[in-house]
Motif scaffolding. Sequence first.
Motif, mmCIF file in Angstrom:
data_model
loop_
_atom_site.group_PDB
_atom_site.id
_atom_site.type_symbol
_atom_site.label_atom_id
_atom_site.label_comp_id
_atom_site.label_asym_id
_atom_site.label_seq_id
_atom_site.Cartn_x
_atom_site.Cartn_y
_atom_site.Cartn_z
ATOM 1 N N LEU A 61 -61.747 45.453 38.432
ATOM 2 C CA LEU A 61 -60.908 46.576 38.034
ATOM 3 C C LEU A 61 -61.351 47.874 38.714
ATOM 4 C CD1 LEU A 61 -60.461 45.712 34.281
ATOM 5 C CD2 LEU A 61 -58.674 45.797 35.992
ATOM 6 N N LEU A 62 -62.646 48.030 38.960
ATOM 7 C CA LEU A 62 -63.115 49.198 39.703
ATOM 8 C C LEU A 62 -62.634 49.164 41.146
ATOM 9 C CD1 LEU A 62 -66.750 49.670 38.395
ATOM 10 C CD2 LEU A 62 -64.828 51.218 38.111
ATOM 11 N N ILE A 63 -62.619 47.986 41.743
ATOM 12 C CA ILE A 63 -62.075 47.855 43.094
ATOM 13 C C ILE A 63 -60.593 48.230 43.096
ATOM 14 C CG2 ILE A 63 -61.484 46.196 44.911
ATOM 15 C CD1 ILE A 63 -64.103 44.770 44.269
ATOM 16 N N ASN A 64 -59.862 47.776 42.091
ATOM 17 C CA ASN A 64 -58.445 48.124 41.948
ATOM 18 C C ASN A 64 -58.281 49.637 41.825
ATOM 19 O OD1 ASN A 64 -55.654 47.728 41.518
ATOM 20 N ND2 ASN A 64 -55.973 47.763 39.309
ATOM 21 N N SER A 65 -59.128 50.269 41.049
ATOM 22 C CA SER A 65 -59.069 51.719 40.877
ATOM 23 C C SER A 65 -59.376 52.441 42.188
ATOM 24 C CB SER A 65 -60.055 52.149 39.788
ATOM 25 O OG SER A 65 -60.108 53.536 39.697
ATOM 26 N N ALA A 66 -60.331 51.930 42.943
ATOM 27 C CA ALA A 66 -60.664 52.550 44.232
ATOM 28 C C ALA A 66 -59.498 52.437 45.207
ATOM 29 C CB ALA A 66 -61.914 51.897 44.816
ATOM 30 N N ILE A 67 -58.803 51.306 45.176
ATOM 31 C CA ILE A 67 -57.638 51.133 46.052
ATOM 32 C C ILE A 67 -56.543 52.128 45.681
ATOM 33 C CG2 ILE A 67 -55.756 49.549 46.633
ATOM 34 C CD1 ILE A 67 -57.858 47.280 46.428
ATOM 35 N N VAL A 68 -56.301 52.311 44.394
ATOM 36 C CA VAL A 68 -55.275 53.268 43.950
ATOM 37 C C VAL A 68 -55.673 54.685 44.334
ATOM 38 C CG1 VAL A 68 -54.143 54.254 41.926
ATOM 39 C CG2 VAL A 68 -54.438 51.790 42.098
ATOM 40 N N LEU A 69 -56.946 55.031 44.195
ATOM 41 C CA LEU A 69 -57.410 56.365 44.587
ATOM 42 C C LEU A 69 -57.263 56.570 46.087
ATOM 43 C CD1 LEU A 69 -58.731 59.029 43.773
ATOM 44 C CD2 LEU A 69 -60.934 57.949 44.193
ATOM 45 N N LEU A 70 -57.580 55.553 46.871
ATOM 46 C CA LEU A 70 -57.423 55.651 48.314
ATOM 47 C C LEU A 70 -55.958 55.837 48.698
ATOM 48 C CD1 LEU A 70 -58.870 55.453 51.072
ATOM 49 C CD2 LEU A 70 -58.361 53.017 51.016
ATOM 50 N N LEU A 71 -55.071 55.120 48.028
ATOM 51 C CA LEU A 71 -53.641 55.299 48.284
ATOM 52 C C LEU A 71 -53.181 56.700 47.901
ATOM 53 C CD1 LEU A 71 -52.189 51.865 47.154
ATOM 54 C CD2 LEU A 71 -52.335 52.768 49.465
ATOM 55 N N ALA A 72 -53.731 57.246 46.812
ATOM 56 C CA ALA A 72 -53.369 58.608 46.403
ATOM 57 C C ALA A 72 -53.801 59.620 47.454
ATOM 58 C CB ALA A 72 -54.001 58.938 45.051
ATOM 59 N N VAL A 73 -54.977 59.430 48.022
ATOM 60 C CA VAL A 73 -55.450 60.339 49.067
ATOM 61 C C VAL A 73 -54.574 60.219 50.314
ATOM 62 C CG1 VAL A 73 -57.376 60.781 50.649
ATOM 63 C CG2 VAL A 73 -57.812 60.422 48.223
ATOM 64 N N ILE A 74 -54.221 59.000 50.692
ATOM 65 C CA ILE A 74 -53.375 58.797 51.873
ATOM 66 C C ILE A 74 -52.004 59.437 51.675
ATOM 67 C CG2 ILE A 74 -52.156 57.042 53.210
ATOM 68 C CD1 ILE A 74 -54.646 55.263 52.857
ATOM 69 N N VAL A 75 -51.426 59.272 50.485
ATOM 70 C CA VAL A 75 -50.121 59.873 50.210
ATOM 71 C C VAL A 75 -50.213 61.386 50.250
ATOM 72 C CG1 VAL A 75 -48.398 60.203 48.386
ATOM 73 C CG2 VAL A 75 -49.190 57.914 48.948
ATOM 74 N N THR A 76 -51.295 61.954 49.729
ATOM 75 C CA THR A 76 -51.468 63.405 49.760
ATOM 76 C C THR A 76 -51.600 63.906 51.192
ATOM 77 O OG1 THR A 76 -52.570 63.321 47.614
ATOM 78 C CG2 THR A 76 -52.893 65.306 48.923
ATOM 79 N N VAL A 77 -52.345 63.201 52.010
ATOM 80 C CA VAL A 77 -52.494 63.604 53.408
ATOM 81 C C VAL A 77 -51.158 63.529 54.138
ATOM 82 C CG1 VAL A 77 -53.533 62.895 55.612
ATOM 83 C CG2 VAL A 77 -54.931 63.027 53.560
ATOM 84 N N ILE A 78 -50.384 62.483 53.885
ATOM 85 C CA ILE A 78 -49.074 62.361 54.525
ATOM 86 C C ILE A 78 -48.148 63.477 54.077
ATOM 87 C CG2 ILE A 78 -47.000 60.927 54.631
ATOM 88 C CD1 ILE A 78 -48.859 58.489 54.659
ATOM 89 N N LYS A 79 -48.170 63.825 52.777
ATOM 90 C CA LYS A 79 -47.324 64.920 52.285
ATOM 91 C C LYS A 79 -47.721 66.244 52.926
ATOM 92 C CE LYS A 79 -45.894 63.263 47.755
ATOM 93 N NZ LYS A 79 -46.009 63.497 46.295
ATOM 94 N N GLN A 80 -49.023 66.487 53.064
ATOM 95 C CA GLN A 80 -49.485 67.726 53.689
ATOM 96 C C GLN A 80 -49.143 67.763 55.172
ATOM 97 O OE1 GLN A 80 -50.706 70.395 52.173
ATOM 98 N NE2 GLN A 80 -50.524 69.349 50.204
ATOM 99 N N TYR A 81 -49.173 66.602 55.820
ATOM 100 C CA TYR A 81 -48.853 66.553 57.244
ATOM 101 C C TYR A 81 -47.366 66.836 57.488
ATOM 102 C CZ TYR A 81 -48.342 64.691 61.962
ATOM 103 O OH TYR A 81 -48.069 64.546 63.283
ATOM 104 N N LYS A 82 -46.505 66.388 56.586
ATOM 105 C CA LYS A 82 -45.073 66.612 56.745
ATOM 106 C C LYS A 82 -44.699 68.066 56.550
ATOM 107 C CE LYS A 82 -43.162 62.080 55.832
ATOM 108 N NZ LYS A 82 -42.217 61.297 55.044
ATOM 109 N N LYS A 83 -45.483 68.799 55.774
ATOM 110 C CA LYS A 83 -45.192 70.219 55.552
ATOM 111 C C LYS A 83 -45.610 70.971 56.768
ATOM 112 C CE LYS A 83 -45.517 70.422 50.584
ATOM 113 N NZ LYS A 83 -46.167 71.019 49.452
#
Length: 94
Positions: free
Chosen positions: A72-94
């Motif tokens: 479950l911690l690995i699952n949580s780390a994957i979700v956190l990594l996806l959240a960071v990637i989505v944030t970076v993509i959103k910032q890059y589009k702006k």
Amino acid sequence: MATFFLILIGFFIIISNIVGFISYKKKKSLYAAAFTILILAALFGAIGGILALLIIRDAFAIFYGLQVGYYLLINSAIVLLLAVIVTVIKQYKK
């Protein structure tokens, strides 16, 4: 016995992701969803440890519960990594 704990791991991962998704829908924050899944990893790891102790009745059975929490911690780390990637993509589009 191993089959039971594999099913338990899958069940807990599905439940924690559903609760994380509900948390995301309410707060509109991927980081809140990742944090919710992280908290559920600790909770479900403890539940898995208690279930292992009750079923196996051995002192080393707690490690089965810790294994549930580990996945479950690995699952949580994957979700956190996806959240960071989505944030970076959103910032890059702006």
